[in-house]
Design an enzyme around this catalytic site. Structure first.
Site, PDB file in Angstrom:
ATOM      1  N   GLU A   1       2.335  32.840   7.662  1.00  2.67           N
ATOM      2  CA  GLU A   1       3.483  33.737   7.879  1.00  2.67           C
ATOM      3  C   GLU A   1       4.381  33.880   6.639  1.00  2.67           C
ATOM      4  OE1 GLU A   1       1.940  32.811  10.529  1.00  2.67           O
ATOM      5  OE2 GLU A   1       2.289  34.394  11.989  1.00  2.67           O
TER       6      GLU A   1
ATOM      7  N   TYR B   1       5.546  31.432   4.675  1.00  5.63           N
ATOM      8  CA  TYR B   1       6.448  30.301   4.396  1.00  5.63           C
ATOM      9  C   TYR B   1       5.948  29.510   3.175  1.00  5.63           C
ATOM     10  CZ  TYR B   1       8.777  31.295   8.835  1.00  5.63           C
ATOM     11  OH  TYR B   1       9.489  31.900   9.837  1.00  5.63           O
TER      12      TYR B   1
ATOM     13  N   ARG C   1      -1.859  25.509  10.537  1.00  5.75           N
ATOM     14  CA  ARG C   1      -1.757  26.954  10.796  1.00  5.75           C
ATOM     15  C   ARG C   1      -2.111  27.673   9.509  1.00  5.75           C
ATOM     16  NH1 ARG C   1       2.235  30.028  14.253  1.00  5.75           N
ATOM     17  NH2 ARG C   1       1.286  32.097  14.319  1.00  5.75           N
TER      18      ARG C   1
ATOM     19  N   HIS D   1       5.980  37.461   7.130  1.00  7.83           N
ATOM     20  CA  HIS D   1       7.126  38.121   7.761  1.00  7.83           C
ATOM     21  C   HIS D   1       7.515  39.399   7.014  1.00  7.83           C
ATOM     22  CE1 HIS D   1       7.624  35.324  10.903  1.00  7.83           C
ATOM     23  NE2 HIS D   1       8.033  34.323  10.163  1.00  7.83           N
TER      24      HIS D   1
ATOM     25  N   GLN E   1      13.311  41.565  22.756  1.00  9.59           N
ATOM     26  CA  GLN E   1      14.749  41.788  22.888  1.00  9.59           C
ATOM     27  C   GLN E   1      15.574  40.529  23.174  1.00  9.59           C
ATOM     28  OE1 GLN E   1      14.128  45.933  24.962  1.00  9.59           O
ATOM     29  NE2 GLN E   1      16.267  45.411  25.015  1.00  9.59           N
TER      30      GLN E   1
ATOM     31  N   CYS F   1      14.550  35.416  27.714  1.00  9.12           N
ATOM     32  CA  CYS F   1      13.475  36.385  27.922  1.00  9.12           C
ATOM     33  C   CYS F   1      14.011  37.531  28.760  1.00  9.12           C
ATOM     34  CB  CYS F   1      12.303  35.714  28.634  1.00  9.12           C
ATOM     35  SG  CYS F   1      11.043  36.897  29.112  1.00  9.12           S
TER      36      CYS F   1
ATOM     37  N   GLN G   1      13.918  52.958  35.434  1.00  4.21           N
ATOM     38  CA  GLN G   1      13.693  53.405  34.046  1.00  4.21           C
ATOM     39  C   GLN G   1      12.368  52.891  33.469  1.00  4.21           C
ATOM     40  OE1 GLN G   1      16.288  55.145  32.008  1.00  4.21           O
ATOM     41  NE2 GLN G   1      17.188  55.497  34.000  1.00  4.21           N
TER      42      GLN G   1
ATOM     43  N   LYS H   1      21.987  56.171   8.725  1.00  3.19           N
ATOM     44  CA  LYS H   1      20.545  56.188   8.965  1.00  3.19           C
ATOM     45  C   LYS H   1      20.232  56.171  10.456  1.00  3.19           C
ATOM     46  CE  LYS H   1      18.716  54.278   4.781  1.00  3.19           C
ATOM     47  NZ  LYS H   1      18.351  53.117   4.051  1.00  3.19           N
TER      48      LYS H   1
HETATM   49 FE1  SF4 Z   1      10.338  40.379  25.733  1.00  4.40          FE
HETATM   50 FE2  SF4 Z   1      10.495  38.071  27.086  1.00  4.40          FE
HETATM   51 FE3  SF4 Z   1       8.250  38.682  25.883  1.00  4.40          FE
HETATM   52 FE4  SF4 Z   1      10.408  38.041  24.439  1.00  4.40          FE
HETATM   53  S1  SF4 Z   1       9.281  36.723  25.814  1.00  4.40           S
HETATM   54  S2  SF4 Z   1       8.987  39.688  24.058  1.00  4.40           S
HETATM   55  S3  SF4 Z   1      12.036  38.916  25.683  1.00  4.40           S
HETATM   56  S4  SF4 Z   1       9.196  39.829  27.570  1.00  4.40           S
END
Ligand code: SF4
Ligand code: NAP
Length: 675
Positions: free
Chosen positions: A164, A166, A214, A252, A339, A353, A411, A569
């Site tokens: 990655e 590092y 890794r 990265h 997210q 999560c 949604q 932007k």
């Molecule tokens: Fe989305 Fe949860 Fe998967 Fe992270 S762990 S990518 S927050 S679904």
């Protein structure tokens, strides 16, 4: 079912109960007060869920190597002793856990960063100091000491992070190693650093201590390693004493998405497959493996001996257990949105999560059986309503879920049709199954009126009625060529060859992605060959780093303008770790992004605008699609309150400006845990 995945893996001195590795994730728990205790509960739940082997988030072997100032390191016996809470908790559940040793090198987010050569990375603001030969010897010793301390702390092994981009990766490739001493120059010199770390670690720790290395099998940057070099290093790492080789995909700073939702499921397993047979120790395949059938197929296809899943264990701690019990339809699937996990980590916030707000919050959010059974109405079956109703019902309440439309999902029914977001349908599948299991009374095609809610004998009412698309107000906004995003994404309204999108928030970007695909063709997110071609990855590995000469995206079937009134932007509101992917994708499709737009009118000639207060120009579009945000649907709230009802308002219905599934599911979960 999942015959290979669930079969044990004999490492000689110990046996893993199955072929599932919970990959390393930086949850930030190691960095917050009381975090190790929280991490212990987090990992123990996954061990109880039968995962074969867990790897912790990256722990620095010394001060220079940590991710950021104050981030976790293991340099003393005192620090090691504090980790016993984690190892004891995991072992109590019959699990095994390795500690990842991560030296970030030039990726460190602090001014003490070091690297083989003083070359700043494009993704950090700090120029690293060039390591002296003494620094290199000391750093190898720090790795070895860190591994010994991990053993003292009760870990079953370590993972040495060599990919990655590092520090170890920085030594290996010419791109970042310009040294002329014995640690630079020829490839044999550049790989001495990882080989010495593994060799001396094996000498120091006992024979029955797992060492995972890794290995960066695909750098995806210019001047990366060639395939022949990667194989040479793998063999040397095996000889040096590693037990298992895990796969690393992409630095990265690489501009190819490697874990985003656009990546096909298991899309990089072909890389590990190339290595099969080159070494005699087990190999682990990684990246976007999110369900047991995907993992099983990878093993059946001979791509690897084991699979790594990381984020899927944030989404569901019982993924393996559910696979063992043949209940994959009950798995809460990771949708790769980043997210609440990576976007949090990069903002120095504890991970969670989006689809499972309990992740990393196991000590504070629990869904215990209720002692006071209530009759609850939940209005709206989008993500917030689905989470609230299923959790409340699981706790023992009588729950009625009312949905005006013909199906659940809200949604997410629109998100799932965006190319690259197909996995959003898994969340709807998960909740639909939870509705059946928890006994929620689902009332589809039902308009929950104030009268129905008042007279239904409900003790509490939860309104998750969501939002309605915001209307725009300029001349011609009622012209037949003007559509809103619901009409296009949900009602399948056809859009012509030239289109202007008004509003460049998350949904405007999604709309541009949707319209830039030919829907008669399989999208790259469902085909690894198309994906690699689209993003310029050469599966023949004919060049160092495996980048093709240039990406070959399928051309957009439409000419698309993505417009916004504000300056600056496009894409500032998008997620920290995914925004660049959306922007790069639209740039490849030649979407024209225009800011500082004033909308004047729509007529048969098209959309009349002025840019930067300049002359009027006409975009000769066939359609204008409005993606200008939303207004909340909450009129019943005040009426029900006036009638003395206990009403809760959550999700987009509360604050449409903050419409966001992460917040909606989180709010719903906390409310349903207490109600
Ligand atoms: Fe989305 Fe949860 Fe998967 Fe992270 S762990 S990518 S927050 S679904
Ligand atoms: P949004 O992010 O609020 O964007 C709406 C855009 O419309 C604004 O950027 C605004 O830009 C413009 N706008 C607002 N009022 C307008 C008006 N009266 N006339 C013309 N333009 C107007 O809303 P969204 O795109 O609908 O997204 C809603 C939520 O969904 C977001 O908060 C996001 O969390 C989530 N989401 C995220 C993603 C993702 O990250 N990929 C994808 C989908 C949804 P100007 O003022 O500059 O014109």
């Amino acid at each position: 079912m999942y015959e290979k995945l669930l079969s044990p893996l004999d490492l000689g001195f110990t046996t893993l109960k199955n072929r599932v590795l919970m990959g390393s994730m930086h949850t930030m728990l190691e960095e917050v007060p009381g975090g190790l205790e929280r991490a212990a509960v987090f990992y123990a739940e996954r061990a109880k869920g039968q995962v074969g082997l867990i790897v912790t988030g990256g722990i620095g072997p010394n001060e220079e190597g940590v991710v950021a100032m104050g981030a976790a390191a293991m340099t003393t016996s005192e620090e090691a002793a504090k980790h016993k809470v984690i190892t004891n908790a995991v072992h109590k559940e019959g699990g095994k856990i390795c500690m990842q040793i991560l030296h970030t090198g030039r990726y460190a987010y602090h001014p003490k960063s070091v690297a083989p050569s003083p070359i700043q990375s494009p993704i950090t603001p700090f120029k690293p100091r060039e390591m002296t030969a003494d620094d290199i010897e000391r750093t190898i010793s720090d790795y070895v000491k860190c591994a010994a301390l991990a053993q003292e702390a009760g870990y079953d092994g370590v993972e040495i992070m060599g990919s990655e981009g590092y520090l170890i990766n920085q030594f290996i490739v010419k791109r970042t190693n310009h040294r002329t001493d014995e640690w630079g120059g020829a490839y044999e010199n550049r790989i001495k650093f990882p080989i010495e770390i593994v060799r001396r670690t094996r000498e120091r720790v006992s024979e029955n201590f797992i060492i995972i290395y890794r290995l960066s099998m695909l750098d995806l940057v210019q001047d990366g390693s060639t395939w022949e070099e990667v194989v040479q290093l793998a063999k040397a790492i095996e000889r040096a004493g590693a037990t298992i080789i895990n796969t690393g995909i992409g630095w990265h700073e690489a501009r190819v998405p490697t874990i985003g939702t656009v990546v096909p499921r298991g899309g990089f397993a072909w890389v590990t497959k190339r290595m099969m047979g080159e070494v005699n120790i087990p190999l682990i395949a990684t990246n976007r493996i999110n369900m047991p059938d995907v993992a099983e197929q990878i093993l059946q296809d001979g791509c690897a001996d084991m699979v790594s899943m990381a984020r899927p264990f944030l989404a569901d701690s019982n993924l393996v257990l559910k696979a063992m019990e043949n209940k994959a339809d009950q798995i809460n699937t990771c949708i790769a949105c980043n997210q609440a996990c990576l976007d949090h980590t990069f903002n120095m916030k504890v991970c969670s999560c989006l689809v499972n707000p309990r992740a990393c919050h196991e000590t504070e959010l629990n869904f215990l059986p209720t002692k006071n059974k209530k009759k609850i109405a939940v209005v709206g079956a989008g993500p917030a309503g689905l989470a609230a109703s299923t959790i409340a019902a699981e706790r023992g309440h009588e729950v009625h879920l009312f949905e005006r439309g013909k199906e659940t999902g809200g949604q997410f029914n629109m998100a799932k049709v965006i190319p690259g977001k197909e996995d959003y349908s898994e969340t709807i599948r998960y909740y639909n199954r939870q509705i059946e299991l928890s006994g929620v009374h689902l009332h589809l095609n039902t308009n929950a009126t104030t009268d129905l809610l008042t007279e239904g004998g409900f003790d509490e009412i939860i309104l998750t009625t969501g939002v309605t698309p915001r209307k725009v107000d300029f001349e011609g906004s009622d012209h037949p060529m003007v559509l809103d995003y619901v009409e296009v994404l949900y009602r399948n309204k056809q859009v012509g060859k030239c289109v202007a999108i008004i509003g460049a928030g998350g949904i405007g970007f999604d709309m541009a992605e949707f319209l830039s695909h030919d829907h008669g063709q399989e999208p790259p997110s469902l085909s690894k060959e198309k994906y690699m071609e689209e993003w310029g990855v050469d599966m023949a590995y004919s060049q160092a780093g495996s980048l093709a000469v240039s990406p070959k995206p399928a051309p957009s079937p439409r000419e698309i303008y993505l417009l916004k009134r504000s300056g600056g932007k496009h894409g500032k509101s998008l997620g920290k770790t995914t925004g660049w992917i959306h922007k790069a994708s639209l740039a490849m499709k030649q979407v024209k992004m225009i800011a500082n737009v004033e909308y004047q009118k729509v007529d048969d000639a098209g959309l009349h605008i002025s840019v930067n207060e300049g002359e009027t120009e006409i975009l000769p579009v066939d359609n204008v699609v409005i993606c200008a945000g939303q207004e909340p649907l909450r009129s019943m709230y005040e009426e029900l309150q006036a009638k003395g009802k206990t009403v809760h308002l959550i999700g987009g219905a509360n604050v449409a400006a903050e419409l966001d599934a992460k917040k909606a599911i989180k709010e719903a979960s906390y409310l349903a845990a207490e109600i």
